[in-house]
Design an enzyme around this catalytic site. Structure first.
Site, PDB file in Angstrom:
ATOM      1  N   HIS A 161       0.651  -1.174   0.148  1.00 15.20           N
ATOM      2  CA  HIS A 161      -0.070  -0.158   0.084  1.00 15.20           C
ATOM      3  C   HIS A 161       0.906   1.011   0.073  1.00 15.20           C
ATOM      4  O   HIS A 161       1.991   1.110   0.264  1.00 15.20           O
ATOM      5  CB  HIS A 161      -0.847  -0.013   1.267  1.00 15.20           C
ATOM      6  N   LYS A 165      -0.921   4.872   4.475  1.00 17.56           N
ATOM      7  CA  LYS A 165      -1.761   3.968   5.056  1.00 17.56           C
ATOM      8  C   LYS A 165      -1.772   3.996   6.627  1.00 17.56           C
ATOM      9  O   LYS A 165      -0.589   3.709   7.146  1.00 17.56           O
ATOM     10  CB  LYS A 165      -1.883   2.550   4.380  1.00 17.56           C
TER      11      LYS A 165
HETATM   12  P1  NAD Z   1      -7.428   9.646   4.155  1.00 18.76           P
HETATM   13  O1  NAD Z   1      -6.382   9.844   5.184  1.00 18.76           O
HETATM   14  O2  NAD Z   1      -7.069  10.087   2.717  1.00 18.76           O
HETATM   15  O3  NAD Z   1      -8.692  10.252   4.723  1.00 18.76           O
HETATM   16  C1  NAD Z   1      -9.214  10.134   5.904  1.00 18.76           C
HETATM   17  C2  NAD Z   1      -9.939  11.131   6.381  1.00 18.76           C
HETATM   18  O4  NAD Z   1     -10.562  11.022   7.673  1.00 18.76           O
HETATM   19  C3  NAD Z   1      -9.309  12.482   6.240  1.00 18.76           C
HETATM   20  O5  NAD Z   1     -10.160  13.724   5.486  1.00 18.76           O
HETATM   21  C4  NAD Z   1      -9.178  13.160   7.722  1.00 18.76           C
HETATM   22  O6  NAD Z   1      -9.101  14.523   7.971  1.00 18.76           O
HETATM   23  C5  NAD Z   1     -10.527  12.285   8.208  1.00 18.76           C
HETATM   24  N1  NAD Z   1     -10.437  12.190   9.525  1.00 18.76           N
HETATM   25  C6  NAD Z   1      -9.418  11.532  10.329  1.00 18.76           C
HETATM   26  N2  NAD Z   1      -9.744  11.831  11.744  1.00 18.76           N
HETATM   27  C7  NAD Z   1     -10.732  12.696  11.985  1.00 18.76           C
HETATM   28  C8  NAD Z   1     -11.439  13.060  13.070  1.00 18.76           C
HETATM   29  N3  NAD Z   1     -11.158  12.707  13.965  1.00 18.76           N
HETATM   30  N4  NAD Z   1     -12.399  13.556  12.633  1.00 18.76           N
HETATM   31  C9  NAD Z   1     -12.975  13.715  11.515  1.00 18.76           C
HETATM   32  N5  NAD Z   1     -12.473  13.438  10.435  1.00 18.76           N
HETATM   33  C10 NAD Z   1     -11.202  12.885  10.452  1.00 18.76           C
HETATM   34  O7  NAD Z   1      -7.587   7.980   4.112  1.00 18.76           O
HETATM   35  P2  NAD Z   1      -8.219   7.336   3.028  1.00 18.76           P
HETATM   36  O8  NAD Z   1      -7.077   6.806   1.947  1.00 18.76           O
HETATM   37  O9  NAD Z   1      -9.240   7.999   2.293  1.00 18.76           O
HETATM   38  O10 NAD Z   1      -8.675   6.100   3.737  1.00 18.76           O
HETATM   39  C11 NAD Z   1      -9.529   6.264   4.721  1.00 18.76           C
HETATM   40  C12 NAD Z   1      -9.775   5.008   5.303  1.00 18.76           C
HETATM   41  O11 NAD Z   1     -10.399   3.616   4.275  1.00 18.76           O
HETATM   42  C13 NAD Z   1      -8.773   3.963   5.758  1.00 18.76           C
HETATM   43  O12 NAD Z   1      -8.994   3.285   7.019  1.00 18.76           O
HETATM   44  C14 NAD Z   1      -8.426   2.860   4.515  1.00 18.76           C
HETATM   45  O13 NAD Z   1      -7.759   1.696   4.938  1.00 18.76           O
HETATM   46  C15 NAD Z   1      -9.850   2.650   4.378  1.00 18.76           C
HETATM   47  N6  NAD Z   1      -9.909   2.306   2.942  1.00 18.76           N
HETATM   48  C16 NAD Z   1     -10.860   1.304   2.680  1.00 18.76           C
HETATM   49  C17 NAD Z   1     -11.311   0.746   1.085  1.00 18.76           C
HETATM   50  C18 NAD Z   1     -12.224  -0.109   0.944  1.00 18.76           C
HETATM   51  O14 NAD Z   1     -12.400  -0.504  -0.199  1.00 18.76           O
HETATM   52  N7  NAD Z   1     -12.885  -0.591   1.993  1.00 18.76           N
HETATM   53  C19 NAD Z   1     -10.545   1.323   0.324  1.00 18.76           C
HETATM   54  C20 NAD Z   1      -9.423   2.405   0.502  1.00 18.76           C
HETATM   55  C21 NAD Z   1      -9.337   2.683   1.742  1.00 18.76           C
END
Ligand code: NAD
Length: 270
Positions: A161, A165
Protein backbone atom coordinates in the site's frame (compact mmCIF):
# COMPACT_ATOMS: atom_id res chain seq x y z
CA UNK A 1 -34.53 8.25 8.40
CA UNK A 2 -36.45 5.82 6.14
CA UNK A 3 -36.44 6.59 2.41
CA UNK A 4 -39.85 7.16 0.82
CA UNK A 5 -40.63 5.58 -2.56
CA UNK A 6 -39.35 7.73 -5.47
CA UNK A 7 -37.27 9.83 -3.10
CA UNK A 8 -33.56 10.18 -3.92
CA UNK A 9 -31.19 8.51 -1.46
CA UNK A 10 -29.73 11.18 0.81
CA UNK A 11 -26.07 10.35 1.42
CA UNK A 12 -23.87 11.77 4.17
CA UNK A 13 -20.12 11.36 3.62
CA UNK A 14 -17.79 11.23 6.62
CA UNK A 15 -14.07 11.66 6.01
CA UNK A 16 -15.21 13.75 3.02
CA UNK A 17 -11.87 15.56 2.71
CA UNK A 18 -9.85 12.35 2.50
CA UNK A 19 -8.77 10.50 -0.63
CA UNK A 20 -11.64 8.01 -0.51
CA UNK A 21 -14.12 10.56 0.87
CA UNK A 22 -13.51 12.93 -2.04
CA UNK A 23 -14.01 10.11 -4.56
CA UNK A 24 -17.31 9.22 -2.83
CA UNK A 25 -18.50 12.85 -2.86
CA UNK A 26 -17.75 13.16 -6.58
CA UNK A 27 -19.46 9.84 -7.38
CA UNK A 28 -22.56 10.57 -5.27
CA UNK A 29 -22.93 13.99 -6.96
CA UNK A 30 -22.97 12.22 -10.35
CA UNK A 31 -25.76 9.73 -9.45
CA UNK A 32 -29.29 10.61 -10.58
CA UNK A 33 -30.89 8.65 -7.74
CA UNK A 34 -28.72 10.13 -4.96
CA UNK A 35 -28.39 13.46 -3.26
CA UNK A 36 -25.42 14.62 -1.21
CA UNK A 37 -26.85 15.24 2.26
CA UNK A 38 -24.06 16.32 4.51
CA UNK A 39 -20.31 16.02 4.69
CA UNK A 40 -18.20 15.63 7.82
CA UNK A 41 -14.47 15.88 8.46
CA UNK A 42 -12.15 17.43 11.01
CA UNK A 43 -12.22 21.13 12.02
CA UNK A 44 -9.62 22.23 9.49
CA UNK A 45 -12.07 21.61 6.60
CA UNK A 46 -15.20 22.96 8.32
CA UNK A 47 -17.21 25.49 6.32
CA UNK A 48 -15.70 24.62 2.94
CA UNK A 49 -17.93 23.53 0.03
CA UNK A 50 -17.35 19.78 -0.18
CA UNK A 51 -18.00 19.63 -3.94
CA UNK A 52 -15.25 22.18 -4.56
CA UNK A 53 -12.98 20.31 -2.15
CA UNK A 54 -13.55 17.10 -4.13
CA UNK A 55 -13.00 18.82 -7.49
CA UNK A 56 -16.62 18.28 -8.56
CA UNK A 57 -17.81 21.91 -8.52
CA UNK A 58 -20.10 23.68 -6.06
CA UNK A 59 -22.45 21.40 -4.16
CA UNK A 60 -23.94 23.85 -1.66
CA UNK A 61 -22.96 21.42 1.11
CA UNK A 62 -20.50 22.83 3.59
CA UNK A 63 -18.24 20.51 5.58
CA UNK A 64 -19.38 20.03 9.18
CA UNK A 65 -17.04 18.97 11.97
CA UNK A 66 -19.89 17.66 14.11
CA UNK A 67 -21.75 14.50 13.07
CA UNK A 68 -24.80 15.29 15.23
CA UNK A 69 -25.26 18.68 13.63
CA UNK A 70 -24.98 17.12 10.13
CA UNK A 71 -27.53 14.44 11.03
CA UNK A 72 -30.00 17.03 12.37
CA UNK A 73 -29.59 19.37 9.38
CA UNK A 74 -29.84 16.86 6.53
CA UNK A 75 -31.67 13.74 7.84
CA UNK A 76 -29.61 11.45 5.60
CA UNK A 77 -30.76 7.93 4.70
CA UNK A 78 -27.23 6.50 4.43
CA UNK A 79 -23.83 7.50 5.78
CA UNK A 80 -20.68 6.46 3.88
CA UNK A 81 -17.62 6.41 6.12
CA UNK A 82 -13.96 6.40 5.06
CA UNK A 83 -12.09 7.86 8.03
CA UNK A 84 -9.83 6.09 10.54
CA UNK A 85 -10.44 2.95 12.59
CA UNK A 86 -10.54 4.91 15.85
CA UNK A 87 -12.75 7.70 14.41
CA UNK A 88 -15.38 5.66 12.60
CA UNK A 89 -17.29 4.26 15.65
CA UNK A 90 -17.89 7.85 16.84
CA UNK A 91 -19.77 8.44 13.57
CA UNK A 92 -21.53 5.08 13.23
CA UNK A 93 -23.12 5.06 16.71
CA UNK A 94 -24.89 8.47 16.43
CA UNK A 95 -26.04 7.54 12.90
CA UNK A 96 -27.71 4.38 14.21
CA UNK A 97 -29.46 6.45 16.92
CA UNK A 98 -30.78 8.74 14.18
CA UNK A 99 -31.93 5.81 11.97
CA UNK A 100 -29.30 6.50 9.33
CA UNK A 101 -27.95 3.29 7.70
CA UNK A 102 -24.15 2.95 7.59
CA UNK A 103 -21.85 1.90 4.76
CA UNK A 104 -18.37 1.60 6.23
CA UNK A 105 -15.14 1.26 4.26
CA UNK A 106 -12.80 2.31 7.08
CA UNK A 107 -10.39 -0.41 8.16
CA UNK A 108 -8.67 -0.96 11.49
CA UNK A 109 -11.80 -0.72 13.71
CA UNK A 110 -10.98 -2.56 16.97
CA UNK A 111 -12.86 -5.69 18.03
CA UNK A 112 -14.20 -3.83 21.12
CA UNK A 113 -15.63 -1.07 18.92
CA UNK A 114 -17.07 -3.67 16.53
CA UNK A 115 -18.89 -5.20 19.50
CA UNK A 116 -20.30 -1.80 20.52
CA UNK A 117 -21.50 -1.26 16.94
CA UNK A 118 -23.01 -4.76 16.83
CA UNK A 119 -24.92 -4.13 20.07
CA UNK A 120 -26.21 -0.73 18.94
CA UNK A 121 -27.18 -2.19 15.56
CA UNK A 122 -29.23 -4.90 17.29
CA UNK A 123 -30.89 -2.37 19.58
CA UNK A 124 -31.83 0.09 16.82
CA UNK A 125 -32.41 -2.36 13.95
CA UNK A 126 -30.70 0.07 11.54
CA UNK A 127 -28.55 -1.81 8.98
CA UNK A 128 -24.76 -1.58 8.92
CA UNK A 129 -22.65 -2.75 6.02
CA UNK A 130 -18.87 -3.00 6.43
CA UNK A 131 -16.44 -3.95 3.67
CA UNK A 132 -12.66 -3.95 4.00
CA UNK A 133 -12.50 -3.79 0.22
CA UNK A 134 -15.13 -2.43 -2.17
CA UNK A 135 -13.41 -3.44 -5.40
CA UNK A 136 -14.91 -6.34 -7.33
CA UNK A 137 -11.46 -7.61 -8.37
CA UNK A 138 -10.30 -7.76 -4.76
CA UNK A 139 -13.43 -9.66 -3.75
CA UNK A 140 -12.77 -12.19 -6.54
CA UNK A 141 -9.10 -12.42 -5.49
CA UNK A 142 -10.30 -13.38 -1.99
CA UNK A 143 -12.82 -15.86 -3.39
CA UNK A 144 -10.22 -17.57 -5.61
CA UNK A 145 -7.73 -17.66 -2.73
CA UNK A 146 -10.28 -19.39 -0.53
CA UNK A 147 -10.97 -21.96 -3.24
CA UNK A 148 -7.23 -22.62 -3.73
CA UNK A 149 -6.72 -22.94 0.03
CA UNK A 150 -8.59 -26.24 -0.04
CA UNK A 151 -5.87 -27.76 -2.25
CA UNK A 152 -2.57 -26.18 -1.11
CA UNK A 153 -0.65 -26.79 2.13
CA UNK A 154 1.37 -23.57 2.13
CA UNK A 155 0.14 -19.99 1.86
CA UNK A 156 1.44 -16.50 2.53
CA UNK A 157 0.00 -13.05 1.76
CA UNK A 158 1.98 -10.01 0.65
CA UNK A 159 0.06 -6.73 0.63
CA UNK A 160 1.47 -3.44 -0.69
CA UNK A 161 0.00 0.00 0.00
CA UNK A 162 0.89 3.69 -0.27
CA UNK A 163 3.03 5.22 2.47
CA UNK A 164 0.13 7.10 4.12
CA UNK A 165 -1.89 4.03 5.02
CA UNK A 166 -2.58 4.16 8.76
CA UNK A 167 -3.03 0.49 9.58
CA UNK A 168 -1.04 -2.68 8.89
CA UNK A 169 -1.81 -5.29 7.83
CA UNK A 170 -4.55 -4.05 5.54
CA UNK A 171 -8.17 -4.93 6.30
CA UNK A 172 -8.22 -6.86 3.02
CA UNK A 173 -5.25 -9.01 4.04
CA UNK A 174 -6.83 -9.72 7.43
CA UNK A 175 -10.14 -10.64 5.83
CA UNK A 176 -8.44 -12.83 3.19
CA UNK A 177 -6.51 -14.67 5.91
CA UNK A 178 -9.70 -15.09 7.95
CA UNK A 179 -11.59 -16.58 4.97
CA UNK A 180 -8.65 -18.84 3.97
CA UNK A 181 -8.15 -19.95 7.58
CA UNK A 182 -11.80 -20.96 7.78
CA UNK A 183 -11.35 -23.58 5.03
CA UNK A 184 -7.78 -24.63 5.90
CA UNK A 185 -6.71 -24.36 9.52
CA UNK A 186 -3.40 -26.18 9.06
CA UNK A 187 -1.24 -24.26 6.59
CA UNK A 188 2.35 -25.40 6.99
CA UNK A 189 5.29 -23.28 8.16
CA UNK A 190 8.98 -24.16 8.29
CA UNK A 191 9.83 -25.77 11.62
CA UNK A 192 12.71 -24.48 13.77
CA UNK A 193 13.27 -21.41 11.59
CA UNK A 194 15.24 -18.62 13.23
CA UNK A 195 14.38 -14.95 12.65
CA UNK A 196 17.70 -13.10 12.42
CA UNK A 197 15.74 -9.83 12.32
CA UNK A 198 12.61 -9.60 14.43
CA UNK A 199 9.43 -9.63 12.32
CA UNK A 200 11.22 -10.54 9.09
CA UNK A 201 8.77 -13.40 8.49
CA UNK A 202 5.78 -11.08 8.85
CA UNK A 203 2.83 -11.64 11.18
CA UNK A 204 0.25 -14.40 11.37
CA UNK A 205 -3.48 -13.77 10.97
CA UNK A 206 -5.92 -16.71 11.16
CA UNK A 207 -3.02 -19.12 10.54
CA UNK A 208 -1.77 -17.33 7.40
CA UNK A 209 1.51 -15.39 7.30
CA UNK A 210 1.04 -11.75 6.18
CA UNK A 211 3.72 -9.29 5.00
CA UNK A 212 2.97 -5.55 4.63
CA UNK A 213 4.92 -3.27 2.28
CA UNK A 214 4.45 0.54 2.49
CA UNK A 215 5.93 3.00 0.01
CA UNK A 216 5.07 5.68 -2.55
CA UNK A 217 4.12 4.33 -5.96
CA UNK A 218 1.66 1.81 -4.57
CA UNK A 219 -2.10 2.31 -4.14
CA UNK A 220 -3.55 -1.02 -2.92
CA UNK A 221 -2.18 -4.38 -4.06
CA UNK A 222 -2.22 -7.92 -2.74
CA UNK A 223 -0.65 -11.18 -3.77
CA UNK A 224 -1.65 -14.50 -2.26
CA UNK A 225 1.00 -17.16 -2.82
CA UNK A 226 0.01 -20.79 -2.37
CA UNK A 227 2.49 -23.63 -2.49
CA UNK A 228 2.28 -27.39 -3.02
CA UNK A 229 4.57 -30.17 -4.14
CA UNK A 230 6.60 -28.79 -7.07
CA UNK A 231 4.30 -25.83 -7.78
CA UNK A 232 3.20 -22.39 -6.63
CA UNK A 233 0.05 -20.48 -7.45
CA UNK A 234 -0.05 -16.67 -7.26
CA UNK A 235 -3.33 -14.79 -7.12
CA UNK A 236 -2.78 -11.06 -7.43
CA UNK A 237 -4.97 -8.01 -7.42
CA UNK A 238 -3.91 -4.42 -8.19
CA UNK A 239 -6.07 -1.36 -7.50
CA UNK A 240 -4.81 1.18 -10.02
CA UNK A 241 -7.09 4.06 -9.02
CA UNK A 242 -9.63 4.75 -6.26
CA UNK A 243 -12.39 4.68 -8.87
CA UNK A 244 -12.32 0.87 -8.61
CA UNK A 245 -13.99 1.11 -5.18
CA UNK A 246 -16.89 3.32 -6.29
CA UNK A 247 -19.22 0.81 -8.03
CA UNK A 248 -19.12 -1.34 -4.87
CA UNK A 249 -19.79 1.65 -2.61
CA UNK A 250 -22.72 2.83 -4.77
CA UNK A 251 -24.15 -0.70 -4.86
CA UNK A 252 -24.03 -0.88 -1.06
CA UNK A 253 -25.70 2.55 -0.72
CA UNK A 254 -28.53 1.43 -3.02
CA UNK A 255 -28.99 -1.88 -1.18
CA UNK A 256 -29.13 -0.43 2.35
CA UNK A 257 -32.92 0.01 2.29
CA UNK A 258 -33.34 -3.76 1.82
CA UNK A 259 -30.52 -5.02 4.08
CA UNK A 260 -31.05 -6.23 7.63
CA UNK A 261 -28.58 -6.54 10.49
CA UNK A 262 -24.83 -6.08 10.32
CA UNK A 263 -23.21 -7.49 7.19
CA UNK A 264 -19.50 -7.72 6.45
CA UNK A 265 -17.93 -8.20 3.02
CA UNK A 266 -18.97 -7.11 -0.47
CA UNK A 267 -19.26 -10.76 -1.50
CA UNK A 268 -22.34 -11.01 0.74
CA UNK A 269 -24.37 -8.42 -1.15
CA UNK A 270 -23.28 -9.12 -4.75
P1 NAD B 1 -7.35 9.69 4.18
O1 NAD B 1 -6.32 9.91 5.24
O2 NAD B 1 -7.08 10.27 2.84
O3 NAD B 1 -8.77 10.21 4.67
C1 NAD B 1 -9.24 10.07 5.99
C2 NAD B 1 -10.10 11.27 6.30
O4 NAD B 1 -10.60 11.13 7.63
C3 NAD B 1 -9.32 12.61 6.25
O5 NAD B 1 -10.03 13.56 5.49
C4 NAD B 1 -9.22 13.01 7.70
O6 NAD B 1 -9.21 14.42 7.88
C5 NAD B 1 -10.49 12.38 8.26
N1 NAD B 1 -10.36 12.24 9.71
C6 NAD B 1 -9.35 11.68 10.40
N2 NAD B 1 -9.54 11.83 11.73
C7 NAD B 1 -10.71 12.50 11.85
C8 NAD B 1 -11.46 12.95 12.98
N3 NAD B 1 -11.04 12.72 14.23
N4 NAD B 1 -12.61 13.59 12.74
C9 NAD B 1 -13.03 13.80 11.49
N5 NAD B 1 -12.38 13.40 10.37
C10 NAD B 1 -11.23 12.76 10.57
O7 NAD B 1 -7.54 8.10 4.08
P2 NAD B 1 -8.17 7.27 2.87
O8 NAD B 1 -7.08 6.77 1.99
O9 NAD B 1 -9.31 8.03 2.29
O10 NAD B 1 -8.69 5.98 3.66
C11 NAD B 1 -9.68 6.12 4.67
C12 NAD B 1 -10.01 4.74 5.24
O11 NAD B 1 -10.56 3.91 4.23
C13 NAD B 1 -8.80 3.96 5.77
O12 NAD B 1 -9.19 3.23 6.90
C14 NAD B 1 -8.45 3.01 4.63
O13 NAD B 1 -7.79 1.85 5.07
C15 NAD B 1 -9.84 2.68 4.13
N6 NAD B 1 -9.94 2.24 2.74
C16 NAD B 1 -10.88 1.29 2.51
C17 NAD B 1 -11.12 0.88 1.22
C18 NAD B 1 -12.21 -0.13 0.99
O14 NAD B 1 -12.42 -0.55 -0.16
N7 NAD B 1 -12.95 -0.53 2.02
C19 NAD B 1 -10.38 1.39 0.17
C20 NAD B 1 -9.41 2.36 0.43
C21 NAD B 1 -9.22 2.79 1.74
Amino acid sequence: MKKKKNERIRVLVTGCAGRMGQAVVKTVMAQADMELAGAVDSHEFAGRDVGVLAGAGESGILVDSDINSALQKFSPHVMVDFTRGWVSPGYILPCLDEKCACVVGTTGISEDDMERIREKQKKTGVPVFIAPNFSIGAVLMMKFSVEASKYFEWAEIIEMHHENKADAPSGTALRTAQLMGAVNSSFKSPVNEEEKISGVRGGVGSGVRIHSVRMPGFLAHQEVILGGEGETLKIRHDSISRECFMPGVMMAVRKMSSLKGMITGLENIL
